[in-house]
Structure formats: structure tokens, C-alpha cells
Design a protein around this motif. Structure first.
Motif, PDB file in Angstrom:
ATOM      1  N   ARG A  98       1.547   0.318   0.712  1.00 20.14           N
ATOM      2  CA  ARG A  98       0.191   0.660   1.022  1.00 20.14           C
ATOM      3  C   ARG A  98      -0.264   0.491   2.339  1.00 20.14           C
ATOM      4  O   ARG A  98      -0.222  -0.694   2.897  1.00 20.14           O
ATOM      5  CB  ARG A  98      -0.564   0.242  -0.022  1.00 20.14           C
ATOM      6  CG  ARG A  98      -1.946   0.822   0.030  1.00 20.14           C
ATOM      7  CD  ARG A  98      -2.647   0.225  -1.174  1.00 20.14           C
ATOM      8  NE  ARG A  98      -2.222   0.584  -2.325  1.00 20.14           N
ATOM      9  CZ  ARG A  98      -2.861   0.458  -3.684  1.00 20.14           C
ATOM     10  NH1 ARG A  98      -3.815  -0.434  -3.711  1.00 20.14           N
ATOM     11  NH2 ARG A  98      -2.326   0.912  -4.772  1.00 20.14           N
ATOM     12  N   VAL A  99      -0.877   1.505   3.241  1.00 22.72           N
ATOM     13  CA  VAL A  99      -1.456   1.313   4.512  1.00 22.72           C
ATOM     14  C   VAL A  99      -2.745   0.691   4.303  1.00 22.72           C
ATOM     15  O   VAL A  99      -3.725   1.005   3.349  1.00 22.72           O
ATOM     16  CB  VAL A  99      -1.592   2.615   5.086  1.00 22.72           C
ATOM     17  CG1 VAL A  99      -2.234   2.435   6.441  1.00 22.72           C
ATOM     18  CG2 VAL A  99      -0.330   3.425   5.298  1.00 22.72           C
ATOM     19  N   THR A 100      -3.148  -0.321   4.915  1.00 20.60           N
ATOM     20  CA  THR A 100      -4.215  -1.055   4.856  1.00 20.60           C
ATOM     21  C   THR A 100      -5.482  -0.380   5.418  1.00 20.60           C
ATOM     22  O   THR A 100      -5.225   0.795   6.257  1.00 20.60           O
ATOM     23  CB  THR A 100      -4.254  -2.492   5.607  1.00 20.60           C
ATOM     24  OG1 THR A 100      -4.129  -2.043   7.134  1.00 20.60           O
ATOM     25  CG2 THR A 100      -3.206  -3.282   5.074  1.00 20.60           C
ATOM     26  N   LYS A 101      -6.638  -0.532   5.128  1.00 21.91           N
ATOM     27  CA  LYS A 101      -8.002   0.227   5.567  1.00 21.91           C
ATOM     28  C   LYS A 101      -8.075   0.059   7.227  1.00 21.91           C
ATOM     29  O   LYS A 101      -8.315   0.871   7.813  1.00 21.91           O
ATOM     30  CB  LYS A 101      -9.137  -0.342   5.001  1.00 21.91           C
ATOM     31  CG  LYS A 101      -9.264   0.250   3.668  1.00 21.91           C
ATOM     32  CD  LYS A 101     -10.580  -0.304   2.946  1.00 21.91           C
ATOM     33  CE  LYS A 101     -10.905   0.203   1.444  1.00 21.91           C
ATOM     34  NZ  LYS A 101     -11.924  -0.376   1.058  1.00 21.91           N
ATOM     35  N   ALA A 102      -7.806  -1.226   7.611  1.00 14.51           N
ATOM     36  CA  ALA A 102      -7.635  -1.432   9.069  1.00 14.51           C
ATOM     37  C   ALA A 102      -6.643  -0.559   9.782  1.00 14.51           C
ATOM     38  O   ALA A 102      -7.061   0.259  11.032  1.00 14.51           O
ATOM     39  CB  ALA A 102      -7.339  -2.999   9.398  1.00 14.51           C
ATOM     40  N   GLN A 103      -5.380  -0.362   9.164  1.00 10.58           N
ATOM     41  CA  GLN A 103      -4.375   0.312  10.055  1.00 10.58           C
ATOM     42  C   GLN A 103      -4.877   1.913   9.942  1.00 10.58           C
ATOM     43  O   GLN A 103      -4.709   2.770  10.866  1.00 10.58           O
ATOM     44  CB  GLN A 103      -3.204   0.347   9.224  1.00 10.58           C
ATOM     45  CG  GLN A 103      -2.031   1.175   9.923  1.00 10.58           C
ATOM     46  CD  GLN A 103      -1.726   0.640  11.166  1.00 10.58           C
ATOM     47  OE1 GLN A 103      -1.718  -0.507  11.604  1.00 10.58           O
ATOM     48  NE2 GLN A 103      -1.605   1.410  12.094  1.00 10.58           N
ATOM     49  N   ASP A 107      -5.101   4.219  12.795  1.00 11.55           N
ATOM     50  CA  ASP A 107      -4.391   5.574  13.160  1.00 11.55           C
ATOM     51  C   ASP A 107      -5.405   6.680  13.296  1.00 11.55           C
ATOM     52  O   ASP A 107      -5.181   7.708  14.064  1.00 11.55           O
ATOM     53  CB  ASP A 107      -3.689   5.683  11.732  1.00 11.55           C
ATOM     54  CG  ASP A 107      -2.501   4.888  11.522  1.00 11.55           C
ATOM     55  OD1 ASP A 107      -2.049   4.181  12.800  1.00 11.55           O
ATOM     56  OD2 ASP A 107      -2.004   4.683  10.381  1.00 11.55           O
ATOM     57  N   LYS A 108      -6.639   6.854  12.486  1.00  3.05           N
ATOM     58  CA  LYS A 108      -7.555   7.632  12.869  1.00  3.05           C
ATOM     59  C   LYS A 108      -8.103   7.694  14.251  1.00  3.05           C
ATOM     60  O   LYS A 108      -8.104   8.877  14.879  1.00  3.05           O
ATOM     61  CB  LYS A 108      -8.752   7.602  11.621  1.00  3.05           C
ATOM     62  CG  LYS A 108      -9.784   8.561  12.064  1.00  3.05           C
ATOM     63  CD  LYS A 108     -10.924   8.122  10.980  1.00  3.05           C
ATOM     64  CE  LYS A 108     -11.900   9.470  11.009  1.00  3.05           C
ATOM     65  NZ  LYS A 108     -13.177   9.179  10.077  1.00  3.05           N
ATOM     66  N   LYS A 109      -8.344   6.434  14.634  1.00  3.61           N
ATOM     67  CA  LYS A 109      -8.901   6.346  16.267  1.00  3.61           C
ATOM     68  C   LYS A 109      -7.924   7.021  17.311  1.00  3.61           C
ATOM     69  O   LYS A 109      -8.117   7.782  18.325  1.00  3.61           O
ATOM     70  CB  LYS A 109      -9.297   4.973  16.446  1.00  3.61           C
ATOM     71  CG  LYS A 109      -9.875   4.857  17.959  1.00  3.61           C
ATOM     72  CD  LYS A 109     -10.068   3.503  18.070  1.00  3.61           C
ATOM     73  CE  LYS A 109     -10.649   3.349  19.392  1.00  3.61           C
ATOM     74  NZ  LYS A 109     -11.213   1.782  19.793  1.00  3.61           N
ATOM     75  N   ALA A 110      -6.593   6.512  17.038  1.00  8.61           N
ATOM     76  CA  ALA A 110      -5.548   7.158  17.784  1.00  8.61           C
ATOM     77  C   ALA A 110      -5.373   8.543  17.736  1.00  8.61           C
ATOM     78  O   ALA A 110      -5.123   9.234  18.768  1.00  8.61           O
ATOM     79  CB  ALA A 110      -4.238   6.243  17.424  1.00  8.61           C
ATOM     80  N   ALA A 111      -5.538   9.052  16.730  1.00  6.80           N
ATOM     81  CA  ALA A 111      -5.431  10.517  16.556  1.00  6.80           C
ATOM     82  C   ALA A 111      -6.653  11.370  17.128  1.00  6.80           C
ATOM     83  O   ALA A 111      -6.596  12.376  17.658  1.00  6.80           O
ATOM     84  CB  ALA A 111      -5.292  10.943  14.818  1.00  6.80           C
TER      85      ALA A 111
END
Length: 297
Positions: A98-103, A107-111
Motif C-alpha cells: 500500500r502506498v503511503t499518503k506521503a508518497q 507522486d502527485k506533485k511530480a506528475a
């Protein structure tokens, strides 16, 4: 190639380098011509304009060719699930941790950053190929033939009056200068006093009928007191008020000349159809910096 760079982004980088190299070449050409050689300076201005136009056309063709031959690659990721090939040919799904909220936030910021960079690259392509860029090139070539260049005027609804104000400041004695507000006031006054010359050319946009007296008065009031955009009717009024000829240079149309019955020095404006993404806009002009430097020496 840096990781994540597309062929289009690499081509844009190459174009930037070629533009930089051309500017260095142009500077060398300028340094090689004596400042007091006006004839050679004029020829140099035309040569530079051609070099810049040729390079931009080359860049356009390369971008078009890239877009027509590029293959579209689509990455498919299904719910973050990998499939593992088992012995015997079967497949088993192995769920990722499971991907953590921080990750997820990273990921959203990088996208978002990747999307922003893509939009910037696309905007640069559109600007290079767009009508605004082409209009600017054509105007620069036309003006260079008269040893002129565009002088930018603010796009605030007052651009035509500010361009006239600038032309008056450049060409006439300070005592004859008028501010933008005074130019608007004098234009409205002249139109009111000569309604028969202007009223037939003004129609209600909803009905198509000629302006009533009340509508005409409101139109003149807007000319005087608001940032209402000015056009050819207002230029005709200004020419009469100033008793000076006015010319309007355009990229794809013949130059408009107003008030040719007057003998004074011509006031020159540039009319742009595709400026600033806001549509029509007026700019002033000034002497080419190279030509001005040669005269000073």
C-alpha cells in the motif's frame, strides 16, 4: 538525452541553441560594419531580418516533421498490480504494498510538475508556429525597411491614444504634446461637434440600426471617460484635431493613411491583429536602435 525528455523537448533545446548562435553571429556582423556607414548598416538590417526569418521557418518545418512522424507511446498501469509469470504458463497477481499518503503526495506533485513542463514546451511550440509570432516577424521586416522598430504600448484599452501620445512626444516640440486623457477628450469633442461625419458609420450591434442621438452621445462619452478601445473613426477625428497625417502599418494588409491633406510629420502606429492573446492592439514605433546609433556618431 536526460531522463524523461521527449523528442520534442530535445528539438526545442536545439532550437534555443541555434537562436543563441545566430544572435552571436549577428553581433559579429554588426561589429564588422562601421557605425558611420549608413548604407551598409541599412543593408545589414535587412540581412539580419532575413536570417532570423529563415531560421524561424526552418524551426517550424522541423517541428511539423517531428509531429507528423512521431509515434505515440501509451503506458498502461492497471491499479498498481504486477503480473508474474508462473511455471506452467499461469499468471498470478502480486499486489504492491500500500502506498503511503506521503508518497501519494510526492507522486502527485511530480506528475503536476511534469505536466507543467509539458505545457511550457507546448506553449513554446505554439508561439513559434502561431499567428502572433508570424505577425511580429512580418511587421519587423516591414518596419526595418523604414529604419523603424516596434515600441511596445501597454494593453489597457487606451493603447491607440497612448501610441499617438508617444508619437507626439517623439516628433513634436513638448509644447505641442498632449496626454492620453486630453487626446480622448479632444477626440470626443470633435466627434460631438461633427456628428454628421461620424454618426452614419455607427450602428447598434443588436439591431443593426444607425445610432440614435442618445446612443451617439453615450458613445462619445465612453470615448472621453472610459477605456473604450479606439479605431479608425477615432483616428480620423484625431487627425483633424492635430492637423497631422496618421499612418497605420499592418502585417498582412496595405498601410492605412488618414489625413493625407495635412502637411505635418506623419504619426506612425502599428496595428496588430493577434497581440497578447487579447486580439487587436496598437503599438507605437521608434527609430531602429542601430540606425539611431549611426546617426549619433
Amino acid at each position: 538525452m536526460e531522463e524523461g525528455e521527449t523528442a520534442e523537448e530535445l528539438l526545442i533545446k536545439q532550437h534555443r541553441k541555434e537562436k543563441k548562435d545566430l544572435q552571436a553571429k549577428i553581433q559579429g556582423m554588426k561589429n564588422a560594419v562601421p557605425k558611420n556607414d549608413k548604407k551598409r548598416r541599412k543593408q545589414l538590417t535587412e540581412e539580419i531580418a532575413k536570417l532570423e526569418t529563415d531560421l524561424n521557418q526552418k524551426h517550424e518545418e522541423e517541428l511539423k516533421q517531428l509531429k507528423s512522424t512521431a509515434d505515440t507511446k501509451v503506458e498502461e498501469v492497471v491499479n498498481g498490480v504486477e503480473t508474474i509469470q508462473l511455471e506452467g504458463g499461469g499468471q498470478e497477481e502480486s499486489k504492491q504494498p500500500r502506498v503511503t499518503k506521503a508518497q501519494k503526495r510526492r507522486d502527485k506533485k511530480a506528475a503536476q510538475e511534469k505536466e507543467r513542463e509539458s505545457r511550457i514546451a507546448e506553449a513554446e511550440v505554439q508561439n513559434l508556429q502561431g499567428v502572433r509570432h508570424q505577425e511580429g516577424l512580418k511587421l519587423a521586416q516591414k518596419l526595418a525597411q523604414q529604419q523603424l522598430q516596434i515600441k511596445e504600448i501597454a494593453s489597457d484599452g487606451h493603447c491607440m491614444y497612448r501610441a499617438i501620445e508617444d508619437q507626439l512626444a517623439q516628433r513634436l516640440k513638448p509644447a505641442l504634446n498632449m496626454s492620453m486623457k486630453e487626446l480622448r477628450s479632444r477626440t470626443a469633442e470633435h466627434m460631438r461637434n461633427n456628428a454628421d461625419d461620424f454618426l452614419p458609420f455607427l450602428t447598434n450591434p443588436n439591431t443593426g440600426d444607425m445610432f440614435t442621438t442618445e446612443e451617439f452621445e453615450k458613445y462619445c462619452s465612453d470615448v472621453e471617460h472610459t477605456a473604450a478601445w479606439g479605431g479608425q473613426l477615432e483616428l480620423q477625428a484625431l487627425s483633424r484635431v492635430l492637423k497631422l497625417p496618421i499612418e497605420v502599418i499592418q502585417a498582412d494588409s496595405p498601410t492605412i493613411r488618414i489625413g493625407e491633406e495635412y502637411d505635418g510629420e506623419i504619426l506612425t502606429l502599428v496595428y496588430m491583429h493577434h497581440a497578447y492573446g487579447l486580439g487587436e492592439h496598437y503599438n507605437s514605433v521608434e527609430r531602429l536602435k542601430e540606425a539611431a546609433s549611426a546617426d549619433d556618431n
